[in-house]
Scaffold this active site. Structure first.
Site, mmCIF file in Angstrom:
data_model
loop_
_atom_site.group_PDB
_atom_site.id
_atom_site.type_symbol
_atom_site.label_atom_id
_atom_site.label_comp_id
_atom_site.label_asym_id
_atom_site.label_seq_id
_atom_site.Cartn_x
_atom_site.Cartn_y
_atom_site.Cartn_z
ATOM 1 N N ASP A 10 -6.845 12.573 -25.405
ATOM 2 C CA ASP A 10 -7.018 11.323 -24.840
ATOM 3 C C ASP A 10 -6.410 10.469 -26.175
ATOM 4 O O ASP A 10 -6.834 10.190 -27.095
ATOM 5 C CB ASP A 10 -8.342 10.828 -24.664
ATOM 6 C CG ASP A 10 -8.473 9.337 -24.130
ATOM 7 O OD1 ASP A 10 -7.487 8.509 -24.256
ATOM 8 O OD2 ASP A 10 -9.477 8.941 -23.792
ATOM 9 N N THR B 155 -4.296 5.327 -21.831
ATOM 10 C CA THR B 155 -4.000 3.977 -21.454
ATOM 11 C C THR B 155 -2.423 3.379 -21.493
ATOM 12 O O THR B 155 -2.117 4.046 -22.461
ATOM 13 C CB THR B 155 -5.205 3.148 -21.792
ATOM 14 O OG1 THR B 155 -5.090 3.006 -23.209
ATOM 15 C CG2 THR B 155 -6.419 3.230 -21.098
ATOM 16 N N TYR C 225 0.959 -1.251 -0.191
ATOM 17 C CA TYR C 225 0.025 0.034 -0.007
ATOM 18 C C TYR C 225 0.730 1.114 0.023
ATOM 19 O O TYR C 225 1.954 1.387 0.782
ATOM 20 C CB TYR C 225 -0.653 0.037 1.193
ATOM 21 C CG TYR C 225 -2.552 -0.049 0.907
ATOM 22 C CD1 TYR C 225 -2.998 0.760 -0.040
ATOM 23 C CD2 TYR C 225 -3.268 -1.280 1.625
ATOM 24 C CE1 TYR C 225 -4.374 0.447 -0.362
ATOM 25 C CE2 TYR C 225 -4.636 -1.487 0.802
ATOM 26 C CZ TYR C 225 -4.973 -0.508 0.166
ATOM 27 O OH TYR C 225 -6.412 -0.832 -0.099
ATOM 28 N N LYS D 173 -2.636 -0.453 -24.599
ATOM 29 C CA LYS D 173 -2.836 -0.516 -26.047
ATOM 30 C C LYS D 173 -1.722 -0.499 -27.081
ATOM 31 O O LYS D 173 -0.632 -1.271 -26.751
ATOM 32 C CB LYS D 173 -3.839 0.593 -26.495
ATOM 33 C CG LYS D 173 -5.211 0.490 -25.858
ATOM 34 C CD LYS D 173 -6.253 1.396 -26.232
ATOM 35 C CE LYS D 173 -7.531 1.356 -25.549
ATOM 36 N NZ LYS D 173 -7.726 2.041 -24.211
ATOM 37 N N GLU E 117 -0.381 4.799 -0.490
ATOM 38 C CA GLU E 117 -1.320 6.191 -0.902
ATOM 39 C C GLU E 117 -0.381 7.301 -0.574
ATOM 40 O O GLU E 117 0.540 7.343 0.507
ATOM 41 C CB GLU E 117 -2.593 6.031 0.126
ATOM 42 C CG GLU E 117 -3.706 5.262 -0.154
ATOM 43 C CD GLU E 117 -4.823 5.332 0.898
ATOM 44 O OE1 GLU E 117 -4.899 6.191 1.615
ATOM 45 O OE2 GLU E 117 -5.561 4.230 0.638
ATOM 46 N N ARG F 115 -2.332 -3.043 -18.137
ATOM 47 C CA ARG F 115 -3.630 -2.521 -17.889
ATOM 48 C C ARG F 115 -3.446 -1.249 -16.943
ATOM 49 O O ARG F 115 -2.645 -1.526 -15.746
ATOM 50 C CB ARG F 115 -4.596 -3.347 -17.504
ATOM 51 C CG ARG F 115 -4.867 -4.477 -18.045
ATOM 52 C CD ARG F 115 -5.284 -4.309 -19.547
ATOM 53 N NE ARG F 115 -6.642 -3.881 -19.615
ATOM 54 C CZ ARG F 115 -7.601 -4.253 -20.282
ATOM 55 N NH1 ARG F 115 -7.505 -5.479 -21.114
ATOM 56 N NH2 ARG F 115 -9.113 -3.633 -20.414
HETATM 57 N N1 DSN Z 1 -12.114 0.031 -24.642
HETATM 58 C C1 DSN Z 1 -11.353 0.743 -25.453
HETATM 59 C C2 DSN Z 1 -11.466 0.382 -26.896
HETATM 60 O O1 DSN Z 1 -11.535 -0.812 -27.241
HETATM 61 O O2 DSN Z 1 -11.242 1.499 -27.848
HETATM 62 C C3 DSN Z 1 -11.556 1.982 -25.149
HETATM 63 O O3 DSN Z 1 -11.797 2.250 -23.916
#
Ligand code: DSN
Length: 402
Positions: A190, A216, A44, A219, A46, A225
């Site tokens: 984004d 994110t 932890y 990707k 924080e 994640r």
């Molecule tokens: N779930 C993502 C996508 O597939 O584009 C976006 O958050």
């Protein structure tokens, strides 16, 4: 427990045997996996490095600082917060940090390629804030910056979001920032889908223009994640306070260590080559699909993804997703711009090349994949038969070759 590990093993095998074409997914390196499964899961922390509410964070502090420094180096950002659990919480932090409840903002309409958190009425963004949506041009199916500017001048939003989930073309972040400046709005990108492409230098960067950027990390960036927020120094305090303590508690230290590893990987020359190949593969797949009789939204792709409009193929996105799944080709049904069908059974499917490129596939395999998709959707071949060819193609490639 055997049953659980059995299912994990089956999923691992599925990922090896099938063609994963969902553009928002990727297969991470063994090093990223190792950090994710490490003892950091047990801690932890924080707070922020050197300002924690728990003891025993001497190593966690160093790891978080390393992740921040590497992210700054990749993107040239002034400030980075690597604690967001995922993309939606990261975007929520941006909204709650920078806008008053009810404030007006602009984002891309979900059905045209935006994201739930860019103003959909079912998400916090549409419920707690006032969303004004823009779309793509009906003819070109691409962004029309003049139309976006006119809308911004009329609506005077406090923030303008760019960055999309189903837009196959390059985004002019400098132009978006100019529009935001003209109406005195915060510019927010984004870049979740294209962060890897930006890091690899194959898509224009939102830096140094954008005030705030979220992404994110799982990707095209090919990390764990999770997510991060990058911003100009002037927004740093508000962003950090919104991530913790406003919206989140203890950061996921195992994910932060895995982010640091993914960022280190993204700084290597091979990563640039990987990103170039993602784009080359997407172009090859798009060209081969069009040569095989499919219509692609906007007539092709500049990035890692493409949208097939199935209207002329006498099928729907839902049906195509199911048939392709049976053939071992994983895609997702997706609305196309100005779709007349519903999101759960839209007119399109969305495909991308990050995973097949991670596995080492090149243009030649993209042409084979287009042929396999045609076999299922246009030639109406038995998907189980096509699956044999899919499995054969996959057998030549490991999960992680780059
Ligand atoms: N779930 C993502 C996508 O597939 O584009 C976006 O958050």
């Amino acid at each position: 427990m055997d049953e659980i590990f059995g299912l994990i093993e089956q999923e691992k095998q599925r990922q090896l045997d099938t063609l994963e074409l969902i553009p928002s997914e990727n297969y991470v390196s063994p090093a990223v996996m190792k950090a994710l499964g490490s003892e950091l899961n047990n801690k932890y922390s924080e707070g922020y490095p050197r300002k924690r509410y728990y003891g025993g964070n001497q190593f966690v502090d160093q790891l978080e600082e390393m992740a921040i420094e590497k992210a700054k180096k990749i993107f040239g950002a002034e400030h980075v917060n690597v604690q967001p659990y995922s993309g939606s919480p990261a975007n929520a932090a941006v909204f709650f940090a920078l806008l008053d409840i009810g404030a007006k903002f602009m984002g891309m309409e979900l059905s045209q390629g935006g994201h739930l958190t860019h103003g959909s009425p079912v998400s916090f963004s549409g419920k707690f804030f006032t969303a004004v949506s823009y779309g793509v041009d009906r003819e070109t199916e691409m962004l029309d910056y003049d139309a976006i500017r006119k809308l911004a001048v009329k609506e005077k939003p406090k923030m303008i979001i760019s960055g999309f989930t189903a837009y196959p073309r390059k985004i002019d972040f400098e132009e978006f920032h100019k529009i935001a400046q003209e109406v005195d709005a915060i510019s927010f990108a984004d870049i979740s889908h294209i962060a890897g492409l930006v890091a690899g230098g194959v898509h224009p960067s939102p830096f140094p223009f954008m005030d705030v950027v979220s992404t994110t990390t799982h990707k095209t960036l090919r990390g764990p994640r999770g997510a991060m927020i990058l911003c100009k120094e002037g927004f740093a305090k508000a962003i950090d306070k919104a991530v913790f303590p406003l919206l989140q508690g203890g950061p996921h230290d195992h994910a932060i260590a895995a982010k640091a590893i993914a960022f280190e990987e993204a700084l290597q020359p091979e990563f640039k080559e990987y990103q170039k190949q993602i784009v080359r593969n997407a172009k090859a797949l798009a060209d081969a699909l069009m040569n095989n009789g499919f219509r692609l939204v906007s007539g092709g792709t500049d990035n890692h993804l493409m949208l097939i409009d199935l209207t002329k193929n006498n099928t729907t996105g839902k049906e195509a997703e199911t048939l392709l799944d049976r053939a071992g080709i994983t895609v997702n049904k997706n609305t196309i711009p100005y779709d007349t069908r519903k999101p759960l059974d839209p007119s399109g499917i969305r495909l991308g090349t990050p995973i097949v490129t991670t596995r080492g596939m090149k243009e030649q395999e993209m042409r084979q994949i287009a042929e396999l998709i045609k076999n299922v959707i246009i030639d109406k071949k038995d998907p189980e038969k096509v699956r044999e060819n899919v499995n054969g193609l996959c057998a030549d490639f490991s999960a992680f070759a780059w």
